[in-house]
Design a protein around this motif. Structure first.
Motif, PDB file in Angstrom:
ATOM      1  N   LEU A 199       0.812  -1.221   0.000  1.00  0.00           N
ATOM      2  CA  LEU A 199       0.000   0.000   0.000  1.00  0.00           C
ATOM      3  C   LEU A 199       0.844   1.269   0.000  1.00  0.00           C
ATOM      4  CD1 LEU A 199      -2.837  -1.058   2.493  1.00  0.00           C
ATOM      5  CD2 LEU A 199      -2.956  -0.951  -0.003  1.00  0.00           C
ATOM      6  N   HIS A 200       2.131   1.160   0.363  1.00  0.00           N
ATOM      7  CA  HIS A 200       2.983   2.361   0.373  1.00  0.00           C
ATOM      8  C   HIS A 200       3.660   2.584  -0.972  1.00  0.00           C
ATOM      9  CE1 HIS A 200       2.282   2.701   4.571  1.00  0.00           C
ATOM     10  NE2 HIS A 200       2.835   1.541   4.834  1.00  0.00           N
ATOM     11  N   GLU A 201       4.103   1.484  -1.583  1.00  0.00           N
ATOM     12  CA  GLU A 201       4.939   1.615  -2.784  1.00  0.00           C
ATOM     13  C   GLU A 201       4.132   1.631  -4.082  1.00  0.00           C
ATOM     14  OE1 GLU A 201       8.171   2.193  -2.748  1.00  0.00           O
ATOM     15  OE2 GLU A 201       8.110   2.190  -0.547  1.00  0.00           O
ATOM     16  N   THR A 202       2.819   1.323  -4.007  1.00  0.00           N
ATOM     17  CA  THR A 202       2.044   1.203  -5.243  1.00  0.00           C
ATOM     18  C   THR A 202       1.327   2.516  -5.537  1.00  0.00           C
ATOM     19  OG1 THR A 202       1.642  -1.069  -4.559  1.00  0.00           O
ATOM     20  CG2 THR A 202       0.367  -0.281  -6.437  1.00  0.00           C
ATOM     21  N   GLU A 203       1.593   3.049  -6.704  1.00  0.00           N
ATOM     22  CA  GLU A 203       0.885   4.281  -7.096  1.00  0.00           C
ATOM     23  C   GLU A 203      -0.517   3.934  -7.574  1.00  0.00           C
ATOM     24  OE1 GLU A 203       3.124   6.668  -9.819  1.00  0.00           O
ATOM     25  OE2 GLU A 203       4.883   6.590  -8.507  1.00  0.00           O
ATOM     26  N   GLY A 204      -1.450   4.913  -7.452  1.00  0.00           N
ATOM     27  CA  GLY A 204      -2.813   4.693  -7.975  1.00  0.00           C
ATOM     28  C   GLY A 204      -3.744   4.055  -6.959  1.00  0.00           C
ATOM     29  N   ILE A 205      -3.440   4.196  -5.666  1.00  0.00           N
ATOM     30  CA  ILE A 205      -4.369   3.690  -4.630  1.00  0.00           C
ATOM     31  C   ILE A 205      -4.720   4.838  -3.684  1.00  0.00           C
ATOM     32  CG2 ILE A 205      -4.771   2.026  -2.766  1.00  0.00           C
ATOM     33  CD1 ILE A 205      -2.563   0.290  -3.925  1.00  0.00           C
ATOM     34  N   GLU A 206      -6.007   5.050  -3.482  1.00  0.00           N
ATOM     35  CA  GLU A 206      -6.444   6.034  -2.477  1.00  0.00           C
ATOM     36  C   GLU A 206      -7.169   5.304  -1.356  1.00  0.00           C
ATOM     37  OE1 GLU A 206      -8.877   9.171  -3.999  1.00  0.00           O
ATOM     38  OE2 GLU A 206      -7.277   9.902  -5.322  1.00  0.00           O
ATOM     39  N   ILE A 207      -6.880   5.692  -0.116  1.00  0.00           N
ATOM     40  CA  ILE A 207      -7.518   5.056   1.051  1.00  0.00           C
ATOM     41  C   ILE A 207      -8.319   6.113   1.794  1.00  0.00           C
ATOM     42  CG2 ILE A 207      -7.098   3.806   3.210  1.00  0.00           C
ATOM     43  CD1 ILE A 207      -4.506   2.766   1.991  1.00  0.00           C
ATOM     44  N   HIS A 208      -9.631   5.885   1.912  1.00  0.00           N
ATOM     45  CA  HIS A 208     -10.510   6.853   2.580  1.00  0.00           C
ATOM     46  C   HIS A 208     -11.116   6.230   3.833  1.00  0.00           C
ATOM     47  CE1 HIS A 208     -10.874   9.777  -0.867  1.00  0.00           C
ATOM     48  NE2 HIS A 208     -10.273   8.748  -1.431  1.00  0.00           N
ATOM     49  N   GLN A 221     -12.518   2.744   2.749  1.00  0.00           N
ATOM     50  CA  GLN A 221     -12.802   2.355   1.370  1.00  0.00           C
ATOM     51  C   GLN A 221     -11.567   2.705   0.549  1.00  0.00           C
ATOM     52  OE1 GLN A 221     -16.421   3.881  -0.429  1.00  0.00           O
ATOM     53  NE2 GLN A 221     -16.008   2.775  -2.352  1.00  0.00           N
ATOM     54  N   GLU A 222     -11.186   1.823  -0.364  1.00  0.00           N
ATOM     55  CA  GLU A 222      -9.989   2.065  -1.183  1.00  0.00           C
ATOM     56  C   GLU A 222     -10.401   2.117  -2.653  1.00  0.00           C
ATOM     57  OE1 GLU A 222     -10.134  -0.961   0.608  1.00  0.00           O
ATOM     58  OE2 GLU A 222      -9.600   0.122   2.424  1.00  0.00           O
ATOM     59  N   TYR A 223      -9.698   2.974  -3.378  1.00  0.00           N
ATOM     60  CA  TYR A 223      -9.928   3.099  -4.822  1.00  0.00           C
ATOM     61  C   TYR A 223      -8.635   2.728  -5.537  1.00  0.00           C
ATOM     62  CZ  TYR A 223     -13.969   5.701  -3.232  1.00  0.00           C
ATOM     63  OH  TYR A 223     -15.136   6.061  -2.602  1.00  0.00           O
ATOM     64  N   PHE A 224      -8.740   1.861  -6.519  1.00  0.00           N
ATOM     65  CA  PHE A 224      -7.578   1.434  -7.321  1.00  0.00           C
ATOM     66  C   PHE A 224      -7.736   2.032  -8.715  1.00  0.00           C
ATOM     67  CE2 PHE A 224      -8.144  -1.612  -4.005  1.00  0.00           C
ATOM     68  CZ  PHE A 224      -6.865  -1.973  -3.618  1.00  0.00           C
ATOM     69  N   MET A 225      -6.752   2.808  -9.128  1.00  0.00           N
ATOM     70  CA  MET A 225      -6.818   3.461 -10.436  1.00  0.00           C
ATOM     71  C   MET A 225      -5.543   3.128 -11.198  1.00  0.00           C
ATOM     72  SD  MET A 225      -8.237   6.874  -8.652  1.00  0.00           S
ATOM     73  CE  MET A 225      -7.109   6.500  -7.350  1.00  0.00           C
ATOM     74  N   ASP A 226      -5.612   2.093 -12.026  1.00  0.00           N
ATOM     75  CA  ASP A 226      -4.443   1.602 -12.784  1.00  0.00           C
ATOM     76  C   ASP A 226      -3.259   1.331 -11.849  1.00  0.00           C
ATOM     77  OD1 ASP A 226      -5.721   1.629 -15.226  1.00  0.00           O
ATOM     78  OD2 ASP A 226      -5.187   3.732 -15.633  1.00  0.00           O
ATOM     79  N   ALA A 227      -3.538   0.763 -10.705  1.00  0.00           N
ATOM     80  CA  ALA A 227      -2.462   0.421  -9.753  1.00  0.00           C
ATOM     81  C   ALA A 227      -1.753  -0.845 -10.250  1.00  0.00           C
ATOM     82  CB  ALA A 227      -3.051   0.178  -8.370  1.00  0.00           C
ATOM     83  N   ARG A 228      -0.419  -0.799 -10.267  1.00  0.00           N
ATOM     84  CA  ARG A 228       0.341  -1.919 -10.858  1.00  0.00           C
ATOM     85  C   ARG A 228       0.931  -2.805  -9.761  1.00  0.00           C
ATOM     86  NH1 ARG A 228       1.770  -2.134 -16.202  1.00  0.00           N
ATOM     87  NH2 ARG A 228       0.502  -0.690 -17.424  1.00  0.00           N
TER      88      ARG A 228
END
Ligand SMILES: Cc1cc2nc3c(=O)[nH]c(=O)nc-3n(C[C@H](O)[C@H](O)[C@H](O)COP(=O)(O)OP(=O)(O)OC[C@H]3O[C@@H](n4cnc5c(N)ncnc54)[C@H](O)[C@@H]3O)c2cc1C
Length: 390
Positions: A199-208, A221-228
């Motif tokens: 969760l720290h090193e992956t870009e494209g994740i938002e945690i609310h 709630q988490e949003y994944f937006m083209d997270a690799r």
């Protein structure tokens, strides 16, 4: 422990191990840190204390003694581990990182690559990396096999898109166990995969964070937006992740935690009843019923651990039976406590602790939903018992 039986005869070694654990807890675990809910949901200072104490438990060999020595365990059996955890739960010792310790740990041991075991197991057990479980989604948690989050392979990575919700402890987590659809052509339990997400090193994740009706922030709630996510983080077969995902849920639903907690609350309630002049006949019969249920539940939990100790798989419907039995028994006890204490229920604090039967009553409701609602467990018991595939 109370006068309740274990359902089997302890060996001399197990009796000595439990006596040593009791001495150890007496020496190291202060009563003011007794915790009745998950430590990750406690105020930050308390949570950090719990995390440090759990590290100490690991260093002193009490946290994962049933894991292989190679990964920080002590080579003990699942029954030994259950005896230890039951005593700890009875003492209200908070266990942090349960998603990593009790759910992902056994799955990595069973299905993980050697690299994954080496990379993660010790860090999980030493509380160096905290884990959360990304299964449920906004469009449903019960119907898990119809989840919508996708992880589409692109070379040596998966590209993840979608959203997860009700993720307990995500605000404290370093990693997530993610269940996503890797093959959109397949339906239901086919075409899913389990991925480990940094969760720290992956870009494209938002945690609310989400504030609950009780005013607590316990979920996100988490949003994944083209997270690799690297393909090396796949656990078990690609597109065959339901095997790992449902085995993980079996570990979440098994165990003796709800029953140990209920035993402790039962003993606390008996102390209150004694203070108030003894048990009325009508209350005695209700308490007797709870004692019957606790005894039966523990016998079931230990028989599952015994089967695991012998290296066999347990009957597939047992984890769901244990989950329903443990949470419903706990619910019935705390309802009875409210009846016995009457209007004092919210104010009565056993021996000055912050814990009380009112908070236990409130927490008995989410307990019936977490890990899959009890209604869904009835369905799983039926379908697994009759061998109906989903
Ligand atoms: C304390 C707590 C911690 C949690 N932690 C996590 C976590 O860390 N990670 C995570 O992924 N999820 C977590 N969850 C979410 C949990 O797994 C879901 O809430 C649960 O699976 C139910 O899904 P839902 O909320 O989407 O309800 P729904 O699936 O919408 O169900 C709503 C109601 O309908 C009933 N229902 C649905 N389908 C059927 C059916 N076929 N037959 C009979 N009744 C049915 C359900 O029993 C429920 O009462 C947590 C929940 C709680 C309460």
């Amino acid at each position: 422990m109370t006068g309740l039986t274990t359902g089997f005869q302890l060996s001399g070694r197990q009796a000595e191990m439990l006596a040593e654990l009791k001495r150890y807890l007496h020496k190291t675990f202060p009563r003011e840190h007794e915790c009745d809910t998950s430590p990750e949901w406690s105020p930050d200072e308390e949570y950090q204390w719990c995390r440090r104490y759990n590290q100490q438990l690991f260093d002193d060999g009490w946290l994962v003694p049933h894991w292989p020595e190679k990964y920080g365990g002590g080579g003990l059996t699942p029954v030994d581990q259950m005896l230890i955890r039951e005593e700890m739960a009875y003492r209200r010792v908070g266990i942090c990182n349960a998603n990593g310790l009790d759910m992902l740990g056994p799955i990595l041991l069973q299905l993980g690559t050697e690299e994954q075991k080496e990379r993660h197991l010790r860090k999980i057990a030493r509380m160096e990396e905290m884990w959360c479980q990304g299964y449920s989604e906004p469009d449903g948690g019960s119907d898990l096999t119809h989840l919508r989050t996708t992880a589409i392979r692109d070379g040596e990575e998966y590209v993840v898109n979608g959203s997860k919700i009700w993720t307990g402890h995500a605000m404290h987590a370093d990693w997530m166990i993610l269940l996503a659809r890797t093959d959109p052509e397949q339906k239901g339990s086919k075409g899913l995969s389990m991925l480990l997400v940094d969760l720290h090193e992956t870009e494209g994740i938002e945690i609310h964070p989400i504030r609950s009706m009780a005013g607590e922030v316990t979920f996100c709630q988490e949003y994944f937006m083209d997270a690799r996510v690297p393909v090396a983080n796949l656990v078990g077969p690609e597109h065959g992740g339901w095997l790992a995902a449902s085995a993980l849920l079996d570990h979440e639903r098994s165990g003796v935690g709800h029953l140990a907690k209920t035993r402790r609350q039962l003993d606390d309630l008996l102390a209150v009843v004694a203070e108030r002049g003894g048990v009325k006949e009508s209350t005695a019969a209700k308490l007797g019923r709870i004692i019957e249920q606790v005894e039966a539940g523990r016998a079931m939990a230990y028989s599952v651990a015994q089967i695991m100790s012998e290296g066999d798989g347990f009957p597939p419907h047992m984890p769901s039976i244990l989950k329903v039995w443990g949470t419903e028994t706990n619910g019935q006890l705390v309802e009875l406590a409210s009846e016995v204490l009457g209007l004092d229920v919210a104010d009565y604090h056993p021996e000055g602790l912050s814990w009380n039967f009112w908070s236990a009553y409130m927490h008995s409701f989410p307990g019936r939903i977490a890990g899959g609602s009890n209604e869904i467990q009835h369905d799983i018991v039926g379908t697994r018992y009759f061998g109906i595939s989903g």
